[in-house]
Scaffold this motif. Structure first.
Motif, short mmCIF file in Angstrom:
data_model
loop_
_atom_site.label_atom_id
_atom_site.label_comp_id
_atom_site.label_asym_id
_atom_site.label_seq_id
_atom_site.Cartn_x
_atom_site.Cartn_y
_atom_site.Cartn_z
N MET A 1 0.82 -1.18 0.00
CA MET A 1 0.00 0.00 0.00
C MET A 1 0.87 1.26 0.00
SD MET A 1 -3.02 0.73 -0.24
CE MET A 1 -4.57 0.88 0.50
N ALA A 2 1.96 1.22 0.77
CA ALA A 2 2.85 2.37 0.82
C ALA A 2 3.51 2.60 -0.54
CB ALA A 2 3.91 2.17 1.89
N ILE A 3 3.85 1.51 -1.22
CA ILE A 3 4.44 1.62 -2.55
C ILE A 3 3.48 2.32 -3.49
CG2 ILE A 3 5.18 0.29 -4.58
CD1 ILE A 3 6.19 -1.83 -2.58
N LEU A 4 2.22 1.90 -3.44
CA LEU A 4 1.21 2.48 -4.29
C LEU A 4 1.06 3.97 -4.03
CD1 LEU A 4 -1.02 1.68 -6.36
CD2 LEU A 4 -2.56 1.56 -4.42
N LEU A 5 1.03 4.36 -2.77
CA LEU A 5 0.85 5.76 -2.44
C LEU A 5 2.07 6.61 -2.79
CD1 LEU A 5 -0.97 5.45 1.00
CD2 LEU A 5 -1.94 6.17 -1.18
N VAL A 6 3.23 6.17 -2.37
CA VAL A 6 4.43 6.98 -2.57
C VAL A 6 4.82 7.07 -4.05
CG1 VAL A 6 6.90 7.14 -2.07
CG2 VAL A 6 5.30 6.57 -0.26
N PHE A 7 5.01 5.90 -4.66
CA PHE A 7 5.44 5.92 -6.06
C PHE A 7 4.34 6.41 -6.99
CE2 PHE A 7 8.62 2.92 -4.40
CZ PHE A 7 9.76 3.60 -4.81
N GLY A 8 3.09 6.14 -6.65
CA GLY A 8 1.97 6.64 -7.45
C GLY A 8 1.92 8.16 -7.42
N ALA A 9 2.12 8.74 -6.25
CA ALA A 9 2.12 10.20 -6.14
C ALA A 9 3.30 10.81 -6.89
CB ALA A 9 2.17 10.60 -4.67
N ILE A 10 4.46 10.18 -6.79
CA ILE A 10 5.64 10.70 -7.49
C ILE A 10 5.45 10.62 -9.00
CG2 ILE A 10 8.08 10.24 -7.97
CD1 ILE A 10 8.33 9.41 -5.00
N MET A 11 5.00 9.46 -9.49
CA MET A 11 4.84 9.30 -10.94
C MET A 11 3.73 10.19 -11.49
SD MET A 11 5.36 5.17 -11.18
CE MET A 11 4.97 5.03 -12.91
N SER A 12 2.63 10.29 -10.77
CA SER A 12 1.53 11.13 -11.21
C SER A 12 1.93 12.60 -11.19
CB SER A 12 0.31 10.90 -10.32
OG SER A 12 -0.77 11.66 -10.75
N GLY A 13 2.62 13.00 -10.14
CA GLY A 13 3.10 14.38 -10.06
C GLY A 13 4.08 14.71 -11.17
N ALA A 14 4.94 13.76 -11.51
CA ALA A 14 5.89 13.97 -12.60
C ALA A 14 5.17 14.13 -13.94
CB ALA A 14 6.89 12.82 -12.67
N ALA A 15 4.16 13.31 -14.16
CA ALA A 15 3.40 13.41 -15.41
C ALA A 15 2.67 14.75 -15.49
CB ALA A 15 2.41 12.26 -15.53
N HIS A 16 2.05 15.17 -14.39
CA HIS A 16 1.37 16.47 -14.37
C HIS A 16 2.36 17.61 -14.57
CE1 HIS A 16 -2.74 15.32 -13.45
NE2 HIS A 16 -2.26 14.41 -12.62
N TRP A 17 3.54 17.49 -14.00
CA TRP A 17 4.56 18.53 -14.16
C TRP A 17 5.01 18.62 -15.62
CZ3 TRP A 17 9.78 18.29 -15.55
CH2 TRP A 17 10.47 19.48 -15.42
N VAL A 18 5.20 17.49 -16.27
CA VAL A 18 5.61 17.49 -17.68
C VAL A 18 4.54 18.16 -18.53
CG1 VAL A 18 6.02 16.01 -19.69
CG2 VAL A 18 7.14 15.49 -17.52
N TYR A 19 3.29 17.82 -18.31
CA TYR A 19 2.22 18.43 -19.09
C TYR A 19 2.10 19.92 -18.81
CZ TYR A 19 0.56 13.94 -20.78
OH TYR A 19 0.46 12.73 -21.40
N SER A 20 2.24 20.32 -17.56
CA SER A 20 2.14 21.75 -17.25
C SER A 20 3.33 22.53 -17.78
CB SER A 20 2.00 21.97 -15.74
OG SER A 20 3.17 21.59 -15.07
#
Length: 87
Positions: A1-20
Motif C-alpha cells: 500500500m505504501a508503494i502504491l501511495l508513494v510511487f503513485g504520487a511521485i509518478m503522477s506528479g511527474a506526469a502532471h509537471w511534464v504536461y504543465s
C-alpha cells in the motif's frame, strides 16, 4: 500500500509537471483520470514482475506473462500520450 501511495504520487506528479511545462492543464479533466489509471497500471506491472520477489515468501509466485506485461505497459503509455487530448 505504501508503494502504491508513494510511487503513485511521485509518478503522477511527474506526469502532471511534464504536461504543465508544455502549458497543458490536465488536473480537472478526464485527462487527469487517464494519467492516474496509467500510473496504477504501471505500478501493478512493476509490482508483479519485480517487487513481489523481494520479500520473504517466494513459493508459488509467478511473473506476469510477457505478452500481458507488454500489452499493459503499451496501453499505459498510450493513455499517458492521449491524456491531454481527452476533454
Amino acid at each position: 500500500m505504501a508503494i502504491l501511495l508513494v510511487f503513485g504520487a511521485i509518478m503522477s506528479g511527474a506526469a502532471h509537471w511534464v504536461y504543465s511545462s508544455f502549458g497543458v492543464q490536465v488536473n480537472d479533466s478526464n485527462g487527469g483520470l487517464l494519467i492516474s489509471i496509467s500510473v496504477l497500471i504501471l505500478l501493478f506491472v512493476w509490482y508483479r514482475n519485480k517487487l513481489q520477489f523481494s520479500g520473504f515468501v517466494k513459493k508459488g509466485q509467478k511473473k506476469l506473462p510477457k505478452k500481458v506485461s507488454t500489452t499493459l505497459v503499451t496501453l499505459s503509455i498510450l493513455m499517458l500520450v492521449t491524456a491531454p487530448m481527452v476533454g
